[in-house]
Design an enzyme around this catalytic site. Structure first.
Site, PDB file in Angstrom:
ATOM      1  N   LEU A 105      15.863  -6.702   5.582  1.00 47.59           N
ATOM      2  CA  LEU A 105      15.326  -8.066   5.623  1.00 47.59           C
ATOM      3  C   LEU A 105      14.628  -8.364   6.955  1.00 47.59           C
ATOM      4  O   LEU A 105      15.217  -8.164   8.022  1.00 47.59           O
ATOM      5  CB  LEU A 105      16.486  -9.066   5.415  1.00 47.59           C
ATOM      6  CG  LEU A 105      16.085 -10.545   5.423  1.00 47.59           C
ATOM      7  CD1 LEU A 105      15.265 -10.894   4.203  1.00 47.59           C
ATOM      8  CD2 LEU A 105      17.311 -11.433   5.528  1.00 47.59           C
TER       9      LEU A 105
ATOM     10  N   ILE B  48      15.572 -12.776  -1.349  1.00 42.93           N
ATOM     11  CA  ILE B  48      15.722 -11.431  -0.791  1.00 42.93           C
ATOM     12  C   ILE B  48      15.411 -10.432  -1.895  1.00 42.93           C
ATOM     13  O   ILE B  48      15.960 -10.532  -3.006  1.00 42.93           O
ATOM     14  CB  ILE B  48      17.151 -11.229  -0.248  1.00 42.93           C
ATOM     15  CG1 ILE B  48      17.373 -12.150   0.965  1.00 42.93           C
ATOM     16  CG2 ILE B  48      17.381  -9.768   0.131  1.00 42.93           C
ATOM     17  CD1 ILE B  48      18.794 -12.164   1.483  1.00 42.93           C
TER      18      ILE B  48
ATOM     19  N   HIS C  63       7.043 -14.421   8.576  1.00 46.47           N
ATOM     20  CA  HIS C  63       8.361 -14.916   8.973  1.00 46.47           C
ATOM     21  C   HIS C  63       8.195 -15.797  10.213  1.00 46.47           C
ATOM     22  O   HIS C  63       7.548 -15.377  11.178  1.00 46.47           O
ATOM     23  CB  HIS C  63       9.300 -13.740   9.270  1.00 46.47           C
ATOM     24  CG  HIS C  63      10.674 -14.197   9.647  1.00 46.47           C
ATOM     25  ND1 HIS C  63      11.575 -14.680   8.723  1.00 46.47           N
ATOM     26  CD2 HIS C  63      11.280 -14.311  10.851  1.00 46.47           C
ATOM     27  CE1 HIS C  63      12.685 -15.043   9.339  1.00 46.47           C
ATOM     28  NE2 HIS C  63      12.531 -14.832  10.633  1.00 46.47           N
TER      29      HIS C  63
ATOM     30  N   GLU D 248       0.595 -20.007  11.598  1.00 47.42           N
ATOM     31  CA  GLU D 248       0.770 -19.188  10.388  1.00 47.42           C
ATOM     32  C   GLU D 248      -0.510 -19.196   9.564  1.00 47.42           C
ATOM     33  O   GLU D 248      -0.951 -18.173   9.047  1.00 47.42           O
ATOM     34  CB  GLU D 248       1.931 -19.726   9.547  1.00 47.42           C
ATOM     35  CG  GLU D 248       3.276 -19.659  10.263  1.00 47.42           C
ATOM     36  CD  GLU D 248       4.447 -20.010   9.358  1.00 47.42           C
ATOM     37  OE1 GLU D 248       4.386 -19.715   8.147  1.00 47.42           O
ATOM     38  OE2 GLU D 248       5.445 -20.570   9.859  1.00 47.42           O
TER      39      GLU D 248
ATOM     40  N   SER E 148       1.714 -23.840   1.645  1.00 50.21           N
ATOM     41  CA  SER E 148       0.594 -24.090   2.557  1.00 50.21           C
ATOM     42  C   SER E 148      -0.009 -22.774   3.059  1.00 50.21           C
ATOM     43  O   SER E 148      -1.221 -22.700   3.282  1.00 50.21           O
ATOM     44  CB  SER E 148       1.019 -24.987   3.720  1.00 50.21           C
ATOM     45  OG  SER E 148       1.901 -24.313   4.590  1.00 50.21           O
TER      46      SER E 148
ATOM     47  N   THR F  42       0.916 -24.201  11.985  1.00 50.62           N
ATOM     48  CA  THR F  42      -0.545 -24.194  12.199  1.00 50.62           C
ATOM     49  C   THR F  42      -1.016 -22.788  12.565  1.00 50.62           C
ATOM     50  O   THR F  42      -2.112 -22.373  12.157  1.00 50.62           O
ATOM     51  CB  THR F  42      -0.976 -25.189  13.306  1.00 50.62           C
ATOM     52  OG1 THR F  42      -0.351 -24.813  14.528  1.00 50.62           O
ATOM     53  CG2 THR F  42      -0.608 -26.612  12.953  1.00 50.62           C
TER      54      THR F  42
HETATM   55  C1  GAR Z   1       6.662 -20.874   6.313  1.00 53.02           C
HETATM   56  O1  GAR Z   1       6.977 -21.412   7.569  1.00 53.02           O
HETATM   57  C2  GAR Z   1       7.058 -19.420   6.245  1.00 53.02           C
HETATM   58  O2  GAR Z   1       6.862 -18.727   7.444  1.00 53.02           O
HETATM   59  C3  GAR Z   1       8.529 -19.540   5.947  1.00 53.02           C
HETATM   60  O3  GAR Z   1       8.625 -20.593   5.013  1.00 53.02           O
HETATM   61  C4  GAR Z   1       7.551 -21.499   5.234  1.00 53.02           C
HETATM   62  C5  GAR Z   1       6.805 -21.679   3.933  1.00 53.02           C
HETATM   63  O4  GAR Z   1       5.814 -22.666   4.035  1.00 53.02           O
HETATM   64  N1  GAR Z   1       9.057 -18.323   5.408  1.00 53.02           N
HETATM   65  C6  GAR Z   1      10.304 -17.919   5.584  1.00 53.02           C
HETATM   66  O5  GAR Z   1      11.124 -18.569   6.194  1.00 53.02           O
HETATM   67  C7  GAR Z   1      10.623 -16.578   4.952  1.00 53.02           C
HETATM   68  N2  GAR Z   1      11.894 -16.118   5.387  1.00 53.02           N
HETATM   69  P1  GAR Z   1       4.668 -22.764   2.936  1.00 53.02           P
HETATM   70  O6  GAR Z   1       5.346 -22.734   1.569  1.00 53.02           O
HETATM   71  O7  GAR Z   1       4.036 -24.102   3.203  1.00 53.02           O
HETATM   72  O8  GAR Z   1       3.731 -21.603   3.125  1.00 53.02           O
END
Ligand code: GAR
Length: 197
Positions: free
Chosen positions: A152, A100, A117, A182, A13, A180
């Site tokens: 990390l 990672i 993140h 993000e 997303s 939302t």
């Molecule tokens: C998002 O919430 C992103 O911040 C998180 O995974 C989700 C991916 O959603 N990332 C992490 O946790 C990285 N360590 P998406 O595939 O719908 O963008």
């Protein structure tokens, strides 16, 4: 043309939000930039379908077929190489990419490797960020866009957004509220990076 290469592992997303913003704001005309490829370490990643529908080249690189992290990252760098040209370095965007990366890879793309993140770094690096924020009694949670370094979920912070943690929140409810935000801050942070680089 500046090439943006987006790495995903799942729903994609954030990748979709970046692609849609790039289209709406005409990043090609404004920044000379385009989303050149979407790469997933999982063939089942739903985001690949969206990317293909948009006519963006996609690739799957299954990490399970590699003997080591170093071998996987070397193959990943090879996939990115055609978009990473002299004088036109690729911008590599991690968008829910749940692997990672080795210091060799982060070093190669240092300064042009971004991550999102779902916590207010430096709090809650790693996994299960929303559950950990709820259990810690945090009254706010949020999301961070940062440059990737060898450590990390560290590296210079480019953008953050804060949301409230509400009474009765589950990790899923909080995650949706954070997501939302993000979708707003990642495209903004990338646009700023393109403007400045
Ligand atoms: C998002 O919430 C992103 O911040 C998180 O995974 C989700 C991916 O959603 N990332 C992490 O946790 C990285 N360590 P998406 O595939 O719908 O963008």
């Amino acid at each position: 043309m500046k090439n943006i290469v987006i790495l995903i592992s799942g729903g994609g997303s954030n990748m979709a939000a970046i692609v849609k913003t790039a289209q709406r704001e005409d990043w090609a005309a404004r920044y000379g930039a385009r989303v050149a490829a979407v790469i997933s370490n999982k063939a089942s990643a739903a985001g690949l379908v969206f990317a293909r529908e948009q006519g963006i080249p996609t690739h799957t690189l299954d990490h399970k077929t590699f003997a080591s992290r170093e071998a996987f990252d070397a193959a990943l760098a090879q996939l990115i190489a055609p978009f990473d040209l002299p004088g036109q370095p690729a911008l590599v965007v991690l968008a829910g990419f749940m692997r990672i990366l080795t210091p060799g890879f982060t070093g190669q793309f240092q300064g042009r490797l971004l991550n999102i993140h779902p916590s207010l770094l430096p709090a809650f690096a790693g996994l299960h960020t929303h559950q950990r924020a709820i259990e810690a009694g945090c009254q706010v949670a949020g999301v961070t866009v940062h440059q990737v370094t060898a450590e990390l979920d560290h590296g210079p912070i480019l953008a953050q957004a804060v949301v409230p943690v509400l009474v009765g929140d589950t990790a899923e409810v909080l995650a949706a509220r954070v997501l939302t935000q993000e979708h707003l801050i990642y495209p903004r942070a990338i646009a700023r990076w393109l403007q400045n680089n």
